[in-house]
Design a protein around this motif. Structure first.
Motif, PDB file in Angstrom:
ATOM      1  N   THR A 223      11.932  19.924 -16.909  1.00 43.45           N
ATOM      2  CA  THR A 223      11.165  18.944 -16.134  1.00 43.45           C
ATOM      3  C   THR A 223       9.717  18.884 -16.592  1.00 43.45           C
ATOM      4  OG1 THR A 223      12.598  19.310 -14.217  1.00 43.45           O
ATOM      5  CG2 THR A 223      10.471  18.264 -13.813  1.00 43.45           C
ATOM      6  N   VAL A 224       9.089  20.043 -16.783  1.00 45.02           N
ATOM      7  CA  VAL A 224       7.677  20.015 -17.180  1.00 45.02           C
ATOM      8  C   VAL A 224       7.516  19.516 -18.613  1.00 45.02           C
ATOM      9  CG1 VAL A 224       6.925  21.755 -15.534  1.00 45.02           C
ATOM     10  CG2 VAL A 224       7.684  22.486 -17.791  1.00 45.02           C
ATOM     11  N   TRP A 225       8.467  19.857 -19.487  1.00 46.49           N
ATOM     12  CA  TRP A 225       8.362  19.361 -20.853  1.00 46.49           C
ATOM     13  C   TRP A 225       8.771  17.891 -20.950  1.00 46.49           C
ATOM     14  CZ3 TRP A 225       5.707  20.111 -24.968  1.00 46.49           C
ATOM     15  CH2 TRP A 225       5.177  21.377 -25.237  1.00 46.49           C
ATOM     16  N   ALA A 226       9.549  17.409 -19.987  1.00 42.70           N
ATOM     17  CA  ALA A 226       9.828  15.972 -19.931  1.00 42.70           C
ATOM     18  C   ALA A 226       8.529  15.200 -19.761  1.00 42.70           C
ATOM     19  CB  ALA A 226      10.786  15.659 -18.781  1.00 42.70           C
ATOM     20  N   VAL A 227       7.631  15.730 -18.931  1.00 41.53           N
ATOM     21  CA  VAL A 227       6.324  15.106 -18.761  1.00 41.53           C
ATOM     22  C   VAL A 227       5.473  15.322 -20.015  1.00 41.53           C
ATOM     23  CG1 VAL A 227       4.212  15.084 -17.368  1.00 41.53           C
ATOM     24  CG2 VAL A 227       6.449  15.358 -16.271  1.00 41.53           C
ATOM     25  N   GLY A 228       5.595  16.497 -20.622  1.00 38.66           N
ATOM     26  CA  GLY A 228       4.922  16.717 -21.900  1.00 38.66           C
ATOM     27  C   GLY A 228       5.350  15.694 -22.936  1.00 38.66           C
ATOM     28  N   GLY A 229       6.637  15.338 -22.926  1.00 32.98           N
ATOM     29  CA  GLY A 229       7.140  14.336 -23.851  1.00 32.98           C
ATOM     30  C   GLY A 229       6.505  12.974 -23.645  1.00 32.98           C
ATOM     31  N   ILE A 230       6.226  12.632 -22.388  1.00 32.91           N
ATOM     32  CA  ILE A 230       5.538  11.360 -22.107  1.00 32.91           C
ATOM     33  C   ILE A 230       4.149  11.369 -22.739  1.00 32.91           C
ATOM     34  CG2 ILE A 230       4.623   9.862 -20.298  1.00 32.91           C
ATOM     35  CD1 ILE A 230       6.744  10.953 -18.412  1.00 32.91           C
ATOM     36  N   LEU A 285       4.400  22.020  -8.642  1.00 30.22           N
ATOM     37  CA  LEU A 285       3.548  21.245  -7.728  1.00 30.22           C
ATOM     38  C   LEU A 285       2.355  20.636  -8.470  1.00 30.22           C
ATOM     39  CD1 LEU A 285       3.432  23.336  -4.416  1.00 30.22           C
ATOM     40  CD2 LEU A 285       4.687  21.224  -4.893  1.00 30.22           C
ATOM     41  N   ALA A 286       1.744  21.406  -9.375  1.00 32.86           N
ATOM     42  CA  ALA A 286       0.636  20.873 -10.168  1.00 32.86           C
ATOM     43  C   ALA A 286       1.103  19.698 -11.021  1.00 32.86           C
ATOM     44  CB  ALA A 286       0.043  21.969 -11.053  1.00 32.86           C
ATOM     45  N   LEU A 287       2.314  19.796 -11.525  1.00 35.09           N
ATOM     46  CA  LEU A 287       2.876  18.716 -12.344  1.00 35.09           C
ATOM     47  C   LEU A 287       3.008  17.430 -11.535  1.00 35.09           C
ATOM     48  CD1 LEU A 287       4.339  18.343 -15.250  1.00 35.09           C
ATOM     49  CD2 LEU A 287       6.408  18.282 -13.852  1.00 35.09           C
ATOM     50  N   VAL A 288       3.494  17.531 -10.308  1.00 36.60           N
ATOM     51  CA  VAL A 288       3.652  16.350  -9.451  1.00 36.60           C
ATOM     52  C   VAL A 288       2.292  15.695  -9.204  1.00 36.60           C
ATOM     53  CG1 VAL A 288       4.318  15.567  -7.149  1.00 36.60           C
ATOM     54  CG2 VAL A 288       5.774  17.189  -8.384  1.00 36.60           C
ATOM     55  N   ALA A 289       1.271  16.505  -8.966  1.00 40.42           N
ATOM     56  CA  ALA A 289      -0.078  15.956  -8.763  1.00 40.42           C
ATOM     57  C   ALA A 289      -0.569  15.248 -10.022  1.00 40.42           C
ATOM     58  CB  ALA A 289      -1.040  17.081  -8.379  1.00 40.42           C
ATOM     59  N   GLY A 290      -0.277  15.815 -11.187  1.00 47.85           N
ATOM     60  CA  GLY A 290      -0.668  15.186 -12.441  1.00 47.85           C
ATOM     61  C   GLY A 290       0.034  13.860 -12.665  1.00 47.85           C
ATOM     62  N   LEU A 291       1.299  13.785 -12.317  1.00 49.77           N
ATOM     63  CA  LEU A 291       2.034  12.533 -12.443  1.00 49.77           C
ATOM     64  C   LEU A 291       1.461  11.452 -11.531  1.00 49.77           C
ATOM     65  CD1 LEU A 291       5.688  13.885 -12.646  1.00 49.77           C
ATOM     66  CD2 LEU A 291       4.523  12.538 -14.399  1.00 49.77           C
ATOM     67  N   ALA A 292       1.082  11.840 -10.324  1.00 47.93           N
ATOM     68  CA  ALA A 292       0.484  10.868  -9.401  1.00 47.93           C
ATOM     69  C   ALA A 292      -0.815  10.298  -9.981  1.00 47.93           C
ATOM     70  CB  ALA A 292       0.216  11.536  -8.051  1.00 47.93           C
ATOM     71  N   ALA A 293      -1.619  11.161 -10.586  1.00 53.79           N
ATOM     72  CA  ALA A 293      -2.870  10.692 -11.198  1.00 53.79           C
ATOM     73  C   ALA A 293      -2.589   9.780 -12.388  1.00 53.79           C
ATOM     74  CB  ALA A 293      -3.709  11.888 -11.637  1.00 53.79           C
ATOM     75  N   LEU A 294      -1.575  10.105 -13.189  1.00 53.65           N
ATOM     76  CA  LEU A 294      -1.240   9.289 -14.359  1.00 53.65           C
ATOM     77  C   LEU A 294      -0.766   7.902 -13.947  1.00 53.65           C
ATOM     78  CD1 LEU A 294      -0.913   9.219 -17.456  1.00 53.65           C
ATOM     79  CD2 LEU A 294       1.460   9.965 -17.106  1.00 53.65           C
ATOM     80  N   ALA A 313      -1.189  18.005 -15.220  1.00 46.67           N
ATOM     81  CA  ALA A 313       0.141  18.077 -15.815  1.00 46.67           C
ATOM     82  C   ALA A 313       0.220  19.216 -16.823  1.00 46.67           C
ATOM     83  CB  ALA A 313       0.503  16.751 -16.490  1.00 46.67           C
ATOM     84  N   GLY A 314      -0.853  19.406 -17.604  1.00 48.30           N
ATOM     85  CA  GLY A 314      -0.878  20.515 -18.554  1.00 48.30           C
ATOM     86  C   GLY A 314      -0.849  21.865 -17.861  1.00 48.30           C
ATOM     87  N   SER A 315      -1.594  21.987 -16.770  1.00 48.53           N
ATOM     88  CA  SER A 315      -1.563  23.246 -16.008  1.00 48.53           C
ATOM     89  C   SER A 315      -0.174  23.501 -15.446  1.00 48.53           C
ATOM     90  CB  SER A 315      -2.586  23.182 -14.874  1.00 48.53           C
ATOM     91  OG  SER A 315      -3.894  23.004 -15.377  1.00 48.53           O
ATOM     92  N   GLY A 316       0.450  22.439 -14.940  1.00 43.98           N
ATOM     93  CA  GLY A 316       1.810  22.582 -14.419  1.00 43.98           C
ATOM     94  C   GLY A 316       2.782  22.972 -15.506  1.00 43.98           C
ATOM     95  N   LEU A 317       2.653  22.357 -16.673  1.00 37.80           N
ATOM     96  CA  LEU A 317       3.528  22.705 -17.793  1.00 37.80           C
ATOM     97  C   LEU A 317       3.324  24.157 -18.192  1.00 37.80           C
ATOM     98  CD1 LEU A 317       4.196  20.540 -20.943  1.00 37.80           C
ATOM     99  CD2 LEU A 317       3.797  22.986 -21.140  1.00 37.80           C
ATOM    100  N   GLY A 318       2.044  24.569 -18.302  1.00 40.43           N
ATOM    101  CA  GLY A 318       1.755  25.932 -18.726  1.00 40.43           C
ATOM    102  C   GLY A 318       2.308  26.979 -17.786  1.00 40.43           C
ATOM    103  N   LEU A 319       2.067  26.807 -16.492  1.00 38.65           N
ATOM    104  CA  LEU A 319       2.556  27.777 -15.508  1.00 38.65           C
ATOM    105  C   LEU A 319       4.079  27.839 -15.488  1.00 38.65           C
ATOM    106  CD1 LEU A 319       0.190  27.065 -12.476  1.00 38.65           C
ATOM    107  CD2 LEU A 319       0.406  29.242 -13.679  1.00 38.65           C
ATOM    108  N   THR A 320       4.705  26.678 -15.413  1.00 44.31           N
ATOM    109  CA  THR A 320       6.161  26.642 -15.261  1.00 44.31           C
ATOM    110  C   THR A 320       6.855  27.129 -16.514  1.00 44.31           C
ATOM    111  OG1 THR A 320       5.961  24.777 -13.752  1.00 44.31           O
ATOM    112  CG2 THR A 320       8.131  25.179 -14.672  1.00 44.31           C
ATOM    113  N   TYR A 321       6.388  26.678 -17.675  1.00 42.89           N
ATOM    114  CA  TYR A 321       7.078  27.053 -18.906  1.00 42.89           C
ATOM    115  C   TYR A 321       6.889  28.526 -19.214  1.00 42.89           C
ATOM    116  CZ  TYR A 321       8.847  26.738 -23.647  1.00 42.89           C
ATOM    117  OH  TYR A 321       9.575  26.916 -24.799  1.00 42.89           O
TER     118      TYR A 321
END
Length: 393
Positions: A223-230, A285-294, A313-321
């Motif tokens: 999920t977090v890398w899916a956003v990284g892919g975007i 959760l950080a990822l969801v906040a990043g998506l809302a901002a994007l 989104a980067g913080s969310g990716l880093g923590l989760t991954y």
């Protein structure tokens, strides 16, 4: 005894760093084209759908390669597979640098996909085995920093060179080629492993006793890398439309910023000894906040929101991954480490492919902001589902 331990740690630190460097270089190489696609579109005149197909073919060969070579490295040794992956990566760079039409781009990305597929799972498994203190969390940190750092450095370097240096379609690949050849020479000098040298193709599998935990970590990482892919595929074009700019250095920096944030929080996670069980839900959760901002950035015409989205989104990716990779390192049996790690990375890259390809196709059918919104909402819902699953441990 202390002197012996120190000597052993020093002896193993070199191979550990070289292996991490190999993973970094392959991710660096694989992401060099990110800010250059707009240049290719102008020169070769292909559509957004064709651009999506170039990305899709990269993923179409990368995922099977992960599964095949993850098993292969368990049998014939990590060193041989890494050298093969780096060699093929060099071929991919040459094809991209020499590209005369869209077919060359397809060929270059196929070579790059196989190269990364061969290297990613193999290097991640090798880092666990080579970490001087046998610390699986530090091995996970090295893996995710190499992946995130290489993915960030690629578009940043390519964008800067394409904007301010001569030969915008060739120079960055020349830099990548030099790094790849030097790294391949370093890997070739690593100690030979004691392996059987035999390999029989078999269906990849994850041991039954770890499948539930594997699936939970795999979903979170995907999920977090899916956003990284975007961010690595369509966000540069999204930013270009938002800011009415074609500055390749700036567009490459947007992708790099997201992954730089990931690297920073990964380093902090190890320093504060954050457990995988806490890192993953916090990151989601950080990822969801990043998506809302994007999603909100385009209606608001706000560069500030794009930057905020990249950082969150980067913080969310880093923590989760980091948390997911640490958990996989702890779960994987030694004799199947390459295979299980490859299966985990397959989940990751399937997530990348799903969002990048969907966003590309939707942008042709509707508009890029609509595509980002649709894919972002889907990724956000998935992240919330993964967050709920993480809490049910």
């Amino acid at each position: 005894m202390t002197g012996t331990a120190e000597h052993t740690g020093t002896r193993r630190r070199g191979p550990f760093l070289i292996t991490a460097g190999a993973l970094f270089v392959l991710l660096f190489d694989g992401n060099l084209p990110t800010p250059l696609y707009s240049v290719y579109r102008q020169r070769f005149g292909f559509s957004g759908t064709e651009l999506t197909l170039i990305f899709a073919v990269y993923m179409a060969v990368l995922v099977p390669s992960l599964l095949v070579f993850g098993q292969l490295s368990d049998q014939i040794g990590r060193r041989r597979v890494l050298i093969g992956g780096l060699s093929l990566g060099a071929v991919g760079l040459i094809l991209l640098a020499a590209a005369q039409n869209t077919a060359w781009l397809f060929a270059g990305r196929i070579a790059a996909g196989i190269a990364l597929g061969a290297t990613a799972g193999t290097a991640a498994a090798a880092l666990v085995e080579l970490e001087p203190g046998d610390d699986k969390n530090k091995a996970a940190l090295a893996t995710v920093l190499a992946q995130s750092g290489g993915s960030a450095a690629g578009p940043l370097v390519a964008g800067a060179l394409a904007e301010w240096a001569p030969a915008p379609r060739q120079l960055s690949y020349g830099v990548g080629l030099v790094l790849t050849v030097v790294t391949a020479i370093a890997v070739s000098r690593l100690p030979r492993e004691q392996v059987s040298g035999r390999w029989r193709p078999q269906r990849p599998s994850v041991p039954a006793e770890i499948r539930t935990r594997f699936a939970r970590a795999g979903l979170s990482a995907a999920t977090v890398w899916a956003v990284g892919g975007i961010f690595l595929s369509v966000v540069p074009s999204y930013t270009a439309q938002l800011l009415h700019t074609h500055n390749l250095a700036l567009l490459g920096a947007v992708s790099a910023m997201m992954l730089a944030a990931a690297c920073a929080v990964q380093a902090v996670s190890v320093r504060i000894s954050l457990s995988p069980q806490r890192a993953q839900p916090a990151g989601l959760l950080a990822l969801v906040a990043g998506l809302a901002a994007l999603i909100g950035a385009f209606p608001a015409k706000s560069l500030v929101l794009v930057v905020l989205a990249a950082v969150l989104a980067g913080s969310g990716l880093g923590l989760t991954y980091f948390g997911a990779q640490s958990e996989i390192n702890q779960l994987a049996p030694g004799e199947q480490r390459g295979e299980v790690t490859a299966a985990f990375l397959t989940c990751v890259y399937l997530g990348v492919a799903a969002t990048a390809i969907s966003a590309g196709l939707l942008s042709d059918l509707y508009s890029l902001p609509t595509a980002i919104a649709a894919v972002g909402v889907a990724a956000g819902v998935t992240a919330l589902g993964a967050f709920g699953w993480q809490l049910k441990r």
